[in-house]
Design an enzyme around this catalytic site. Sequence first.
Site, PDB file in Angstrom:
ATOM      1  N   LYS A  97     102.199  35.398  59.809  1.00 35.90           N
ATOM      2  CA  LYS A  97     101.882  35.166  58.537  1.00 35.90           C
ATOM      3  C   LYS A  97     102.118  36.053  57.231  1.00 35.90           C
ATOM      4  O   LYS A  97     101.640  37.144  57.473  1.00 35.90           O
ATOM      5  CB  LYS A  97     100.507  34.623  58.434  1.00 35.90           C
ATOM      6  CG  LYS A  97      99.745  34.134  56.944  1.00 35.90           C
ATOM      7  CD  LYS A  97      98.530  33.473  57.306  1.00 35.90           C
ATOM      8  CE  LYS A  97      97.748  33.246  56.034  1.00 35.90           C
ATOM      9  NZ  LYS A  97      96.500  32.856  56.500  1.00 35.90           N
ATOM     10  N   ARG A 141      94.629  27.510  48.125  1.00 35.81           N
ATOM     11  CA  ARG A 141      93.470  28.493  47.991  1.00 35.81           C
ATOM     12  C   ARG A 141      92.447  27.709  46.790  1.00 35.81           C
ATOM     13  O   ARG A 141      91.441  27.746  46.953  1.00 35.81           O
ATOM     14  CB  ARG A 141      94.068  29.816  47.372  1.00 35.81           C
ATOM     15  CG  ARG A 141      94.508  30.527  48.462  1.00 35.81           C
ATOM     16  CD  ARG A 141      95.005  32.146  47.969  1.00 35.81           C
ATOM     17  NE  ARG A 141      95.519  32.823  49.045  1.00 35.81           N
ATOM     18  CZ  ARG A 141      96.208  33.746  49.057  1.00 35.81           C
ATOM     19  NH1 ARG A 141      96.346  34.573  47.731  1.00 35.81           N
ATOM     20  NH2 ARG A 141      96.667  34.567  49.961  1.00 35.81           N
ATOM     21  N   LYS A 168     105.186  31.409  58.630  1.00 31.95           N
ATOM     22  CA  LYS A 168     104.417  30.833  57.495  1.00 31.95           C
ATOM     23  C   LYS A 168     104.621  31.724  56.315  1.00 31.95           C
ATOM     24  O   LYS A 168     104.192  32.814  56.455  1.00 31.95           O
ATOM     25  CB  LYS A 168     102.918  30.572  57.872  1.00 31.95           C
ATOM     26  CG  LYS A 168     101.966  30.185  56.869  1.00 31.95           C
ATOM     27  CD  LYS A 168     100.681  30.021  57.181  1.00 31.95           C
ATOM     28  CE  LYS A 168      99.877  29.871  55.819  1.00 31.95           C
ATOM     29  NZ  LYS A 168      98.609  30.355  55.417  1.00 31.95           N
ATOM     30  N   SER A 178     101.739  25.263  51.023  1.00 29.11           N
ATOM     31  CA  SER A 178     101.176  24.284  50.013  1.00 29.11           C
ATOM     32  C   SER A 178     102.009  24.736  48.707  1.00 29.11           C
ATOM     33  O   SER A 178     102.493  23.650  48.119  1.00 29.11           O
ATOM     34  CB  SER A 178      99.691  24.684  49.725  1.00 29.11           C
ATOM     35  OG  SER A 178      99.541  25.807  48.998  1.00 29.11           O
ATOM     36  N   TYR A 191     103.023  18.995  54.522  1.00 28.50           N
ATOM     37  CA  TYR A 191     101.728  18.077  53.601  1.00 28.50           C
ATOM     38  C   TYR A 191     102.318  16.706  53.447  1.00 28.50           C
ATOM     39  O   TYR A 191     101.711  15.530  53.353  1.00 28.50           O
ATOM     40  CB  TYR A 191     101.679  18.490  52.395  1.00 28.50           C
ATOM     41  CG  TYR A 191     100.631  20.017  52.382  1.00 28.50           C
ATOM     42  CD1 TYR A 191      99.311  19.854  52.693  1.00 28.50           C
ATOM     43  CD2 TYR A 191     101.065  21.164  52.491  1.00 28.50           C
ATOM     44  CE1 TYR A 191      98.512  20.935  53.066  1.00 28.50           C
ATOM     45  CE2 TYR A 191     100.350  22.384  52.963  1.00 28.50           C
ATOM     46  CZ  TYR A 191      99.106  22.366  53.109  1.00 28.50           C
ATOM     47  OH  TYR A 191      98.354  23.507  53.185  1.00 28.50           O
TER      48      TYR A 191
HETATM   49  C1  PBG Z   1      93.418  30.685  55.316  1.00 30.98           C
HETATM   50  C2  PBG Z   1      94.809  30.101  55.315  1.00 30.98           C
HETATM   51  C3  PBG Z   1      95.464  30.152  54.168  1.00 30.98           C
HETATM   52  C4  PBG Z   1      96.621  29.107  54.530  1.00 30.98           C
HETATM   53  C5  PBG Z   1      96.154  28.551  55.859  1.00 30.98           C
HETATM   54  N1  PBG Z   1      95.135  29.268  56.241  1.00 30.98           N
HETATM   55  C6  PBG Z   1      95.720  30.739  52.947  1.00 30.98           C
HETATM   56  C7  PBG Z   1      95.712  32.279  52.831  1.00 30.98           C
HETATM   57  O1  PBG Z   1      95.921  32.977  53.843  1.00 30.98           O
HETATM   58  O2  PBG Z   1      95.488  32.779  51.626  1.00 30.98           O
HETATM   59  C8  PBG Z   1      97.963  28.930  53.591  1.00 30.98           C
HETATM   60  C9  PBG Z   1      98.225  27.447  53.794  1.00 30.98           C
HETATM   61  C10 PBG Z   1      99.027  26.778  52.588  1.00 30.98           C
HETATM   62  O3  PBG Z   1      99.301  27.304  51.445  1.00 30.98           O
HETATM   63  O4  PBG Z   1      99.399  25.647  52.765  1.00 30.98           O
HETATM   64  N2  PBG Z   1      93.504  32.167  56.009  1.00 30.98           N
HETATM   65 ZN    ZN Z   2      91.735  33.348  55.554  1.00 33.54          ZN
END
Ligand code: PBG
Ligand code: ZN
Length: 332
Positions: A196, A206, A252, A278, A317
């Site tokens: 990630k 967010r 991701k 997202s 999505y």
């Molecule tokens: C929470 C989390 C995030 C996403 C999935 N779990 C956001 C982040 O790490 O700030 C992102 C998913 C998306 O943008 O679709 N830790």
């Molecule tokens: Zn988080």
Amino acid sequence: MSSLKYPATQRRLRASSQIRELTASVHLSHKSFIQPLFVNEKNKVRTPLTGLEGIYAETIDSVLRSIKQDIEHGVTKFLLFPVPENKVNVDFDFSFASRVVSAIKSEFGEAIWLASDLCVCSYTTHGHCGILNSDHTRLLNDPSVEVLVNYAEQLALAGVDCIAPSDMMDGRIGAIRARLNEINLDLVSIMSYSAKFSSQWYGPFRDACNSAPNSHTIKDRKTYQMSPFNVEDAISSSLRDELEGADILMVKPAGLYTDVIASLKQYSSKPLAAYHVSGEYAAIESMVQQGYMNREAAHLEVWTALVRSGANMIISYASRNAKEWIEKKLYY
Ligand code: PBG
Ligand code: ZN
């Protein structure tokens, strides 16, 4: 005598939709898709999420209706994001998340596979994915893992099929695996957000989860999420998570990191999930709104790239449209 002007022509293989379909080596199936779901404790009715066309902040009642509809459209795998109403930094209350999981699983049981995201960024006042020290200058790994393990236990007891830790602490996969085994829930699986990246593409999410980092001291997630400049970190962290007991690994964002998906495929034999996040989704939707893209074809093109690079499953999505769009064969 016919003269072969272009003996090496490749265009014969592109000449009709029949031959394009016949020569395809990538095949999409709606069966590999996972639909994200947001359930927000503070919502009394489901509310559309800005930037995320077709996605809602659901209530417990509305999410049950959405899942029922999704099943009718061939979607049976879900990734849940429970959003609590109140923010705290100690004594976390995971009961809302448990209630959501248990409501969903008691309604649908084996008809669906339910994974739940595991993180505290929508629980904490500062929006970070773990516990900070007292002056909020450092994120504390082990105390964060302890909270996550307890959260995972609650979700598992509520009946979740899979825990998906997205926090990026060290050692959380092993610790969660150990706890699940201890409480005899050894069949609950773990999908690790193992690669990630610290990314600009999580904005709409967010907003949806009210989880943006907002501390004056630590302004971003760069000390726990990965640097886009360090692909080796993505590989070692994923292999480490595999050794600690992750059942599924994840890359991701997905679209900008297909090289990581392809490398990880070489290094690991675990199933790989690609999360088209997202911001990636919102970028397509906004291009579509401006008339620059065909919505269906744009998503299908991205999904094809993810499968081509080695993804076994896709978190999108637009998953709830996958069956209909794939069946239309628009992409051949
Ligand atoms: C929470 C989390 C995030 C996403 C999935 N779990 C956001 C982040 O790490 O700030 C992102 C998913 C998306 O943008 O679709 N830790
Ligand atoms: Zn988080």
